[in-house]
Design a protein around this motif. Structure first.
Motif, PDB file in Angstrom:
ATOM      1  N   VAL A  97       0.837  -1.268   0.025  1.00  0.00           N
ATOM      2  CA  VAL A  97       0.082   0.060   0.080  1.00  0.00           C
ATOM      3  C   VAL A  97       1.042   1.337   0.037  1.00  0.00           C
ATOM      4  O   VAL A  97       0.631   2.337  -0.872  1.00  0.00           O
ATOM      5  CB  VAL A  97      -0.900  -0.027   1.144  1.00  0.00           C
ATOM      6  N   LEU A 113      -7.218   2.572  -3.811  1.00  0.00           N
ATOM      7  CA  LEU A 113      -7.861   1.162  -3.516  1.00  0.00           C
ATOM      8  C   LEU A 113      -8.323   0.746  -4.921  1.00  0.00           C
ATOM      9  O   LEU A 113      -8.060  -0.312  -5.343  1.00  0.00           O
ATOM     10  CB  LEU A 113      -9.199   1.161  -2.648  1.00  0.00           C
ATOM     11  N   HIS A 117      -3.106  -3.928  -8.547  1.00  0.00           N
ATOM     12  CA  HIS A 117      -2.059  -4.156  -7.479  1.00  0.00           C
ATOM     13  C   HIS A 117      -1.154  -5.147  -8.292  1.00  0.00           C
ATOM     14  O   HIS A 117      -1.382  -5.742  -9.673  1.00  0.00           O
ATOM     15  CB  HIS A 117      -2.781  -5.116  -6.320  1.00  0.00           C
ATOM     16  N   SER A 122      -7.653  -5.089  -8.432  1.00  0.00           N
ATOM     17  CA  SER A 122      -7.263  -3.790  -7.834  1.00  0.00           C
ATOM     18  C   SER A 122      -7.007  -4.088  -6.395  1.00  0.00           C
ATOM     19  O   SER A 122      -6.959  -5.378  -5.787  1.00  0.00           O
ATOM     20  CB  SER A 122      -8.527  -3.395  -7.904  1.00  0.00           C
ATOM     21  N   LEU A 123      -6.289  -3.066  -5.800  1.00  0.00           N
ATOM     22  CA  LEU A 123      -5.776  -3.153  -4.299  1.00  0.00           C
ATOM     23  C   LEU A 123      -6.964  -3.204  -3.574  1.00  0.00           C
ATOM     24  O   LEU A 123      -7.106  -3.918  -2.615  1.00  0.00           O
ATOM     25  CB  LEU A 123      -5.481  -1.913  -4.081  1.00  0.00           C
ATOM     26  N   GLN A 124      -8.259  -2.707  -3.910  1.00  0.00           N
ATOM     27  CA  GLN A 124      -9.395  -3.409  -3.129  1.00  0.00           C
ATOM     28  C   GLN A 124      -9.847  -4.676  -3.132  1.00  0.00           C
ATOM     29  O   GLN A 124     -10.180  -5.437  -2.017  1.00  0.00           O
ATOM     30  CB  GLN A 124     -10.496  -2.484  -3.753  1.00  0.00           C
ATOM     31  N   LEU A 127      -7.342  -6.499  -1.017  1.00  0.00           N
ATOM     32  CA  LEU A 127      -7.800  -6.180   0.542  1.00  0.00           C
ATOM     33  C   LEU A 127      -8.829  -7.081   0.792  1.00  0.00           C
ATOM     34  O   LEU A 127      -8.667  -7.708   1.951  1.00  0.00           O
ATOM     35  CB  LEU A 127      -8.141  -4.728   0.848  1.00  0.00           C
ATOM     36  N   VAL A 140      -7.617   0.067   4.845  1.00  0.00           N
ATOM     37  CA  VAL A 140      -6.871   1.172   4.473  1.00  0.00           C
ATOM     38  C   VAL A 140      -7.394   2.669   4.957  1.00  0.00           C
ATOM     39  O   VAL A 140      -8.294   3.061   4.373  1.00  0.00           O
ATOM     40  CB  VAL A 140      -6.272   1.263   3.199  1.00  0.00           C
TER      41      VAL A 140
END
Length: 303
Positions: A97, A113, A117, A122-124, A127, A140
């Protein structure tokens, strides 16, 4: 307004004052916690110089600084328990992150987010995968990205990620002594948590509020009205030395103030140096945490 035991407990933890004094202050303030803190301070009953946000949630703060010290990020990612905060996979996620926040010009958490990644999603989504795997709510919470065109950025992490600080120094020097100075100042900010860089930055509303509280405090101590104003000026001056970074005594050398430390390094590198910005994150500050005992926390991890 009815004053609950929880309200009294929170005020007591924030101020260090006695239980009955907290209850009386809350009653007088009609349940307003901030006003109750001021009442306790005015009566000299608050052991805390200033009210502080409760540090409640678990998690980690991380910083990422570019190799040229011109670009950096600071992030806070929260977890429900300290067990998870110490988990290597969680640490790696927090590091990811921080790197993504540093390398991408995004302005809020939703934008961060939404970024792609390294795992190809996606970072979301990453997560969400971690939440499903770990079995805890992860969040986050916040981040900040610093870019300097005429200076250097340095940072410091304390307590294995409980506190993180970034400091931007305005200077044309790239000398290692300046980088070291930045880290020392970041350590100072972590330890002493100044509100402002210098007296010139102090908010006028803050000054007016503090003057009002200190005046009432002096009057409640029975001091004559004709000398109260001079006393308040002296006390306010002392308080400003505590809340303004440049006036603080350096934690690593009590013979120096931060302004003197900067002047010394500036002379050594023969370039002007000024603190332009400081960012300090402390894990969970301002977040209310539900109380659990240790045995219950362990039991949850065993399921």
């Amino acid at each position: 307004m009815a004053i609950t035991a929880q309200m009294v407990k929170e005020l007591r933890e924030a101020t260090g004052a006695g239980m009955m004094d907290c209850k009386k202050a809350l009653t007088e303030a009609d349940g307003d916690k901030d006003k109750a803190v001021d009442i306790l301070r005015e009566k000299g009953l608050s052991k805390a110089a200033k009210k502080a946000d409760r540090i409640a949630a678990e998690g980690l703060v991380n910083i990422e600084i570019g190799p040229d010290n011109a670009l950096a990020s600071i992030v806070e990612v929260n977890s429900e328990t300290d067990f998870v905060a110490k988990n290597e996979d969680f640490k790696k996620f927090v590091n990811d992150v921080a790197v993504m926040a540093r390398e991408n010009d995004v302005h809020n958490v939703p934008e961060l987010l939404a970024l792609q990644h390294d795992e190809g999603k996606s970072l979301q989504d990453v997560l969400n995968d971690r939440i499903a795997t770990i079995g805890e709510k992860l969040d986050v919470r916040r981040f900040e990205r610093l870019v300097t065109e005429n200076g250097v950025i340095a940072g410091y992490i304390h307590g294995g990620g409980k506190i993180g600080v970034l400091v931007e120094l305005e200077t044309t020097s790239k000398d290692q002594k300046v980088i070291d100075l930045g880290r020392d100042i970041a350590m100072q900010v972590a330890a002493m948590n100044p509100k402002y860089i210098s007296e010139a930055d102090v908010d006028q509303e803050y000054l007016a509020h503090e003057k009002e509280v200190l005046t009432q405090q002096a009057l409640n101590e029975g001091k004559p009205a004709n000398i109260v104003e001079k006393m308040v000026v002296g006390r306010l001056k002392k308080e400003l030395k505590e809340v303004c970074l440049l006036d603080q005594v350096f934690v690593k050398d009590s013979e120096l103030t931060i302004s003197k430390l900067i002047a010394n390094v500036s002379k050594e590198v023969n370039q002007d140096i000024a603190v332009k910005k400081m960012v300090r994150y402390e894990v969970g500050e301002g977040i209310e945490k539900k109380e659990e005992n240790f045995a219950e926390e362990v039991a949850k991890q065993m399921k």
